[in-house]
Design a protein around this motif. Structure first.
Motif, PDB file in Angstrom:
ATOM      1  N   PRO A 167      59.009  -4.854  74.711  1.00 32.28           N
ATOM      2  CA  PRO A 167      59.853  -5.980  75.140  1.00 32.28           C
ATOM      3  C   PRO A 167      61.357  -4.980  75.235  1.00 32.28           C
ATOM      4  O   PRO A 167      62.145  -5.328  76.065  1.00 32.28           O
ATOM      5  CB  PRO A 167      60.015  -6.850  74.417  1.00 32.28           C
ATOM      6  CG  PRO A 167      58.522  -6.894  73.692  1.00 32.28           C
ATOM      7  CD  PRO A 167      58.027  -5.652  73.523  1.00 32.28           C
ATOM      8  N   HIS A 168      61.676  -4.357  74.248  1.00 32.55           N
ATOM      9  CA  HIS A 168      62.884  -3.759  74.101  1.00 32.55           C
ATOM     10  C   HIS A 168      63.092  -2.741  75.373  1.00 32.55           C
ATOM     11  O   HIS A 168      64.257  -2.811  76.221  1.00 32.55           O
ATOM     12  CB  HIS A 168      63.095  -2.958  72.847  1.00 32.55           C
ATOM     13  CG  HIS A 168      64.069  -3.329  71.663  1.00 32.55           C
ATOM     14  ND1 HIS A 168      65.593  -3.532  72.124  1.00 32.55           N
ATOM     15  CD2 HIS A 168      63.798  -3.888  70.578  1.00 32.55           C
ATOM     16  CE1 HIS A 168      65.947  -4.139  71.086  1.00 32.55           C
ATOM     17  NE2 HIS A 168      65.009  -4.294  70.107  1.00 32.55           N
ATOM     18  N   LEU A 169      61.978  -1.896  75.653  1.00 34.06           N
ATOM     19  CA  LEU A 169      62.126  -0.870  76.808  1.00 34.06           C
ATOM     20  C   LEU A 169      62.428  -1.310  77.993  1.00 34.06           C
ATOM     21  O   LEU A 169      63.102  -0.992  78.885  1.00 34.06           O
ATOM     22  CB  LEU A 169      61.171   0.102  76.558  1.00 34.06           C
ATOM     23  CG  LEU A 169      59.688  -0.321  76.791  1.00 34.06           C
ATOM     24  CD1 LEU A 169      59.293  -0.062  78.375  1.00 34.06           C
ATOM     25  CD2 LEU A 169      58.714   0.862  75.995  1.00 34.06           C
ATOM     26  N   ILE A 170      61.483  -2.578  78.245  1.00 31.29           N
ATOM     27  CA  ILE A 170      61.514  -3.124  79.356  1.00 31.29           C
ATOM     28  C   ILE A 170      63.041  -3.814  79.781  1.00 31.29           C
ATOM     29  O   ILE A 170      63.576  -3.935  80.765  1.00 31.29           O
ATOM     30  CB  ILE A 170      60.393  -4.241  79.532  1.00 31.29           C
ATOM     31  CG1 ILE A 170      59.068  -3.794  79.747  1.00 31.29           C
ATOM     32  CG2 ILE A 170      60.624  -5.260  80.845  1.00 31.29           C
ATOM     33  CD1 ILE A 170      57.809  -4.676  79.595  1.00 31.29           C
ATOM     34  N   PHE A 171      63.668  -4.514  78.749  1.00 30.56           N
ATOM     35  CA  PHE A 171      64.587  -5.165  78.816  1.00 30.56           C
ATOM     36  C   PHE A 171      65.921  -4.406  78.955  1.00 30.56           C
ATOM     37  O   PHE A 171      66.810  -4.291  79.717  1.00 30.56           O
ATOM     38  CB  PHE A 171      65.061  -6.046  77.482  1.00 30.56           C
ATOM     39  CG  PHE A 171      66.278  -6.764  77.455  1.00 30.56           C
ATOM     40  CD1 PHE A 171      66.579  -7.743  78.424  1.00 30.56           C
ATOM     41  CD2 PHE A 171      67.137  -6.591  76.471  1.00 30.56           C
ATOM     42  CE1 PHE A 171      67.880  -8.494  78.443  1.00 30.56           C
ATOM     43  CE2 PHE A 171      68.266  -7.412  76.422  1.00 30.56           C
ATOM     44  CZ  PHE A 171      68.487  -8.306  77.373  1.00 30.56           C
TER      45      PHE A 171
END
Length: 253
Positions: A167-171
């Protein structure tokens, strides 16, 4: 040659992108002539963009949850986040261009250079190939370097946080792609109110960045555990251990 026609189209359509952004016009000619999108894909593209917008906001909520629940910090500072967001947005255009440039190099080597005339002709063939594809190869290398920066951030999130970093990298890495999606959706639906979708993304980024970030020098997974290990190693140093032993006098004679 299809690749040559697309390069010519790039020189024609790229300057028009500013007018598309300025007047909120959907850049369908750029998508078709430069990126090679078909009519059906151009028609369905807004639906795919809305799916990514929903995924991005969902990952933003998960990232904020990890921030307060698990103390999971971002890996990029604010300036680096802006830089990565810009390059990630450009990557959506650069990857098709990289594929096109690779095909151009292959076409030049295959058709624009005289074939090998025997074993003693390798030097001439290599020199002709190098001189003919040098400019295209330099552009390819520059674009590849721009693509590598967001990819490096993706690999770092997976290395530090493993699956929790998805989720971090997508966000965070996908912020540039999210902004590009908002721009295209506003142009596709001819509605500038869609730009208000930038507000929740900015609020979530501010919440996540409020805890600071982990410098790139610390690439080990779960840095909070490493801090505890460093404290325990300090406690176990010889000097401290001797002073803490019960049989040792606390004060000198």
């Amino acid at each position: 040659m299809e690749q040559s026609a697309r390069l010519d189209a790039l020189l024609i359509e790229f300057p028009k992108l500013w007018n598309s952004l300025k007047f909120n016009i959907y850049p369908e000619d750029f998508l078709r002539n430069v990126l090679g999108f078909g009519p059906k894909l151009c028609e369905r593209l807004p639906q795919y963009l809305m799916c990514f917008v929903g995924l991005y906001l969902l990952c933003g909520g998960l990232t904020a949850f990890f921030r307060f629940r698990l103390g999971q910090k971002p890996l990029n500072s604010v300036p680096r986040q802006i830089h990565a967001a810009f390059l990630a947005g450009c990557t959506t255009v650069l990857i098709p261009l990289l594929i096109m440039l690779a095909k151009v190099c292959a076409y030049i080597v295959r058709y624009d250079i005289a074939p090998l005339q025997g074993r003693g002709d390798y030097l001439r063939y290599a020199g002709d190939a190098f001189s003919n594809i040098l400019r295209v190869a330099m552009v390819f290398a520059a674009l590849l370097l721009a693509v590598w920066v967001p990819l490096h951030s993706v690999f770092r999130y997976l290395r530090v946080y493993r699956l929790r970093g998805v989720p971090h990298l997508i966000f965070e890495v996908g912020t540039g792609i999210y902004l590009l999606c908002v721009v295209l959706l506003a142009a596709a639906f001819e509605n500038k109110l869609i730009y208000t979708l930038i507000l929740p993304a900015g609020a979530l980024l501010g919440v996540v960045q409020s805890a600071g970030y982990i410098p790139e020098a610390d690439n080990s997974p779960f840095p909070e555990r490493l801090e505890l290990q460093e404290l325990s190693s300090l406690i176990k140093t010889p000097d401290l251990a001797e002073s803490a032993s019960p049989g040792k006098e606390a004060w000198p004679d």
